[in-house]
Design an enzyme around this catalytic site. Structure first.
Site, PDB file in Angstrom:
ATOM      1  N   LYS A 102      -8.901  -9.384 -44.477  1.00 53.92           N
ATOM      2  CA  LYS A 102      -8.046 -10.451 -43.978  1.00 53.92           C
ATOM      3  C   LYS A 102      -7.213  -9.976 -42.791  1.00 53.92           C
ATOM      4  CE  LYS A 102      -7.786 -12.736 -48.494  1.00 53.92           C
ATOM      5  NZ  LYS A 102      -6.935 -13.199 -49.614  1.00 53.92           N
ATOM      6  N   ASP A 124     -10.383  -6.399 -49.797  1.00 53.14           N
ATOM      7  CA  ASP A 124     -10.263  -7.826 -49.535  1.00 53.14           C
ATOM      8  C   ASP A 124      -9.096  -8.102 -48.586  1.00 53.14           C
ATOM      9  OD1 ASP A 124     -10.911 -10.713 -50.306  1.00 53.14           O
ATOM     10  OD2 ASP A 124      -8.801 -10.583 -50.885  1.00 53.14           O
TER      11      ASP A 124
END
Length: 968
Positions: free
Chosen positions: A826, A822
């Site tokens: 980003k 995750d």
């Protein structure tokens, strides 16, 4: 003619015999025909002095001398407004006439005829200053004109079918009549209507043999709808004991027309019909002094009751006595013509809407009623397709300054729109220093430079282009002469400098003829290639903005163009009148409605409407988003913003509503949801008429992401917390970027990095203002920030993970957070923002998922994966406890940190031991902390810090992006 009827028509070959057949058929209903004596209702209305009927098969003229209509010798003079002969009113009449016009929608059934009649009776009683002589102009009963057109068309193929259709129209009118009046009145009117039907049959029999429809015949037959309607309304008024009578306008109204046929519904064709004022006024006065006197109208006691005179709208006659019409929707024109003849105090057009709207409410639901218009503005709106008014209707009222009211027959208490007064010229306003703020209208406290937005749909563009005609004088004259020679109505014209190209908009039905006319006019130049081409473009419409205030307001045109561009509406041509009261553009017809709504919103004439399709609506973020939008609905509407959830989808099911879903959307999805594909959503939004359309992707789906570039290329925006598009395949990422540059669509993904924190927008603003970013570093995961803030000697890592799952901080599979994937996504998104073409595989990631669990497969019930993983993680709590203790011995804490090193063109994710009192060590709960170092922010970086996880925060970030979309 009787002899001709007995011939064997099949053997007749000559056009003269064919004409005799037609003339005989017209008089088929008569019992006898002698010179100067007319006994059929048809010949009484249309005695022939000189009627020319032309068709491809028939070019004959029949003359008959000394013919009269109602005792008036047909000596038609070219009368003007200055020679109008007024009717003489009795001394007891203290008020001027008032004219009311009722369209077919106001006369759809017996109940509405009764409503109209009662309204006229009430109006004739006056408003406290005595009774008012009242005239009603009526259209045909709703649908009758189309029925009669169908009768005429059917007669060419099957006379029996035509008779059946005619019977249906007659019976509809008679059934309505019988509900309105007593038997004695009905009997008289029914006799007239059936007599008219017999006359129509005679004409239809001739059409069968002619195999064509002369325009005069079509106008004759369709005009009977108004004749029947006027008698029906008059019958009701008679039954109420009102002093009244009716006038067949074909006996009174004389016009010259350069247009053949009825005109087409929705056509751009206007004008071409001119009343002969003097002759018409003489006939009206003669009717008043004869028939009106017989009925007691001309000499009645107006102190007791004023008369109500019903007149047929739409129909008229030519100077030669031939039947004609004022073309489709021409009853408005009839009303203002008679108002001018009577010097009426006012004209009221009774419609089925609350007046003249800022736009067509069927296409722009946010449109509202315009309180007042100048005559000039009303003419512009009517010319450019505002079908609530006939294009020529204002002209007769201007000279006499007769105000025109447009009101709703179904809402008579509403004031509607009043049209009166002239617009000043620019020279007049400059000379008299007319204040700019008085020229427009206001929407609340907002000054609006325009009055309305309208359109003409059925238009074609004819374009002449050639480099060799640059500077050659007379090209425009030859072009327009070619149009005039073919009686082609030019709706709009635009020309490039030096006459390099000339483009005109014409009614679509005249497009092919216009193209041929130009080709013939420039045949020599085309053969020598001096003219490149003559082209015809169909399938286009005109959008026009109208208002006196635009001449005094800078930037109106730019606002107009920007609004069209914002919804991907391509402008094919543009024109502005010298009066600066209107600007018109040509656009693709499929874009017209969306363009109208965008322009309406742009001029603050209505609030902004955003049509959103939410995918993943039953997930944690999707559920929160819907709740937040619904909670803010009223507050947003007060600010002029309306978010319509036109579709909601999840788990293979979809619910949709063009006007926006309300209530418990998740329950509706469960109860009424239907199977769908992403193509379903694409089709739904493509057809949506709102200018702003958006897909809100609240999923983590690769399939949904794969459609982003397609949606964006179609002008459909995307708002999402889904990180997979921004961090996925670089080619797809670039396609999405290109689509946002070539269309009006936007791709907003702020919440894909920091939930509701403004990280991406801040970064974009820095770069756009010329700053150069060198490093981005920090804690990017609210989930992992919470884990490392929660884990302690008394709270093992697995228990901290359980708490995070319970609070909704983790992904459905917590390994997506623990693996560092995750955070890595980003970093890829941020790296691409600063110009690094990194892929996900380029990011070095330290995973927190123990090796044995990376390939672990959950086999339990749906929704139980997180709890099962927590149980598996207990086996590895000791390893993490050792790392936490080691950091604590150095007065440090563990943080999961991501870094983008721009000069080194690399990025990585790792667990760091940070000073407990440092910026990262002092984080609380699920805070994110991002430091951006740049040329301007160095050595101290720009810091963005705040909660970075949770469905509510993420949903608020998505909500914020939706609101930002409405402000772009």
């Amino acid at each position: 003619s009787q002899q001709g009827q007995r011939k064997d028509w099949a053997n007749m070959q000559s056009s003269t015999a064919l004409w005799l057949l037609f003339a005989g058929s017209i008089l088929l209903a008569t019992d006898a025909y002698n010179a100067g004596l007319h006994v059929s209702s048809f010949s009484k209305i249309y005695p022939l002095k000189k009627i020319a009927l032309t068709s491809p098969n028939l070019k004959m003229v029949v003359s008959k001398a000394n013919t009269r209509i109602s005792g008036i010798k047909m000596s038609v003079a070219q009368g003007g407004l200055d020679r109008i002969v007024e009717i003489k009113m009795p001394d007891s009449c203290k008020n001027s006439w008032e004219v009311h016009k009722f369209g077919g929608a106001s006369l759809a059934d017996a109940s509405l005829y009764r409503t109209v009649g009662d309204l006229l009776i009430a109006e004739s009683k006056g408003r406290g200053s005595g009774s008012i002589p009242t005239m009603a102009i009526v259209s045909a009963m709703s649908g009758t004109t189309d029925q009669l057109i169908g009768v005429v068309n059917a007669a060419l193929k099957d006379i029996s079918e035509a008779k059946q259709l005619l019977d249906a129209a007659v019976n509809k009118q008679l059934n309505t009549l019988k509900e309105l009046a007593n038997a004695s009145i009905v009997q008289l009117v029914e006799h007239n209507i059936r007599k008219d039907a017999d006359d129509i049959i005679g004409v239809l029999q001739a059409l069968k043999l002619l195999r064509t429809i002369p325009s005069v015949t079509l106008e004759l037959i369709t005009g009977y709808g108004e004749v029947w309607s006027a008698q029906t309304l008059n019958a009701y008024l008679l039954s109420r004991g009102v002093p009244c009578d009716w006038i067949d306008a074909r006996e009174v109204l004389v016009v010259k027309s350069s247009l053949a046929g009825l005109g087409e519904k929705g056509s751009a064709s206007t004008g071409g019909v001119n009343p002969l004022w003097e002759e018409t006024s003489v006939r009206l006065r003669r009717w008043w002094e004869t028939r009106g006197a017989e009925r007691g109208l001309a000499r009645g006691d107006y102190a007791r009751a004023a008369p109500v005179v019903t007149v047929t709208g739409f129909v008229a006659s030519t100077p030669d006595g031939a039947p004609t019409t004022l073309k489709r929707s021409g009853s408005d024109f009839s009303a203002t013509i008679f108002a001018r003849l009577l010097r009426a105090a006012r004209v009221t057009m009774w419609k089925n809407t609350d007046g003249v709207f800022t736009a067509d409410p069927r296409r722009v639901p946010e449109a509202f009623t315009i309180a007042s218009l100048k005559y000039d503005e009303a003419i512009e709106l009517a010319y450019f397709g505002a079908q609530v008014l006939h294009p020529s209707a204002m002209v007769p009222c201007i000279d006499a300054a007769i105000p025109v009211f447009v009101r709703n027959i179904f809402n008579p208490a509403f004031k509607g729109t009043v049209i009166q007064g002239r617009s000043h010229s620019l020279a007049e306003d400059d000379a008299h220093h007319v204040p700019i703020e008085t020229k427009g209208m206001r929407r609340g406290d907002v000054p609006v430079p325009i009055k309305g937005i309208t359109s003409i749909d059925k238009v074609a563009l004819v374009n002449l282009e050639g480099a060799s005609i640059i500077g050659v004088p007379g090209v425009a004259r030859r072009f327009m002469s070619a149009m005039a020679a073919r009686d082609i109505n030019v709706v709009m014209i635009t020309q490039a400098s030096s006459e390099h190209s000339i483009c005109v908009a014409v009614p679509e039905e005249q497009g092919e003829e216009a193209k041929r006319a130009v080709e013939e006019a420039f045949e020599l130049e085309l053969s020598r290639s001096a003219v490149n081409s003559v082209s015809l473009l169909k399938g286009v419409s005109i959008i026009a903005i109208v208002g006196e205030g635009m001449a005094y307001t800078p930037g109106v045109c730019s606002t107009f163009m920007r609004a069209l561009a914002s919804v991907g509406c391509n402008v094919r041509a543009i024109a502005q009148g010298s009066s600066e009261r209107q600007i018109s553009v040509v656009v693709n017809r499929n874009d017209t409605t969306r363009g109208l709504r965008a322009v309406h919103q742009a001029f603050t004439l209505s609030g902004t409407v955003l049509a959103a399709a939410v995918v993943g609506c039953s997930g944690l973020v999707g559920t929160q988003l819907l709740q937040q939008i619904q909670a803010q609905h009223a507050a947003l509407r007060q600010r002029g913003l309306d978010i319509h959830i036109v579709a909601a989808a999840d788990k293979g099911r979809l619910v949709a509503d063009d006007w926006g879903l309300t209530g418990d959307i998740q329950a509706q999805l469960f109860d009424k949801g239907v199977p769908f594909t992403l193509d379903t959503i694409t089709d739904l939004l493509e057809k949506d008429i709102n200018p702003l359309r958006v897909v809100v992707d609240c999923t983590a789906s690769d399939e949904v992401v794969s459609n982003y570039d397609r949606w964006l290329s179609k002008g459909i925006s995307v708002v999402t917390p889904n990180k997979k598009a921004g961090s996925g395949d670089i080619k797809h990422y670039r396609n999405c970027r290109v689509a946002t540059q070539t269309t009006s669509a936007q791709w907003f993904y702020e919440c894909s990095v920091g939930a509701a924190l403004p990280i991406i927008t801040t970064l974009q603003d820095m770069l756009l203002t010329g700053d150069r970013v060198t490093r981005i570093e920090g804690v990017f995961s609210g989930t992992l920030s919470y884990l490392f803030n929660t884990v302690s000697p008394s709270t093992p890592f697995s228990l901290a993970l359980k708490h995070a799952c319970d609070r909704g901080y983790t992904e459905p599979d917590p390994r997506d957070d623990l693996s560092g994937l995750d955070v890595a996504r980003k970093l890829v998104i941020l790296a691409r923002e600063v110009g690094l073409d990194l892929e996900l595989s380029d990011i070095a990631v330290e995973s927190l998922v123990p090796s044995p669990l990376r390939s672990w497969a959950y086999k339990g019930p749906e929704g139980g994966l997180a709890a099962a993983l927590v149980g598996e993680m207990r086996r590895f709590d000791a390893d993490m406890a050792d790392r936490v203790a080691a950091a604590a011995r150095d007065n440090k804490v563990l943080r999961y940190v991501g870094v983008v090193d721009v000069p080194a063109r690399r990025a990585w994710v790792e667990v760091q031991a940070s000073e407990r009192c440092g910026p990262l060590g002092g984080l609380w709960s699920n805070d994110n902390h991002i430091e951006i170092t740049s040329r301007r922010y160095s050595p101290r970086p720009l810091v963005i810090q705040g909660p970075g996880g949770g469905p509510a925060l993420t949903a608020s970030g998505v909500f914020g992006d939706l609101l930002r979309l409405t402000r772009v």
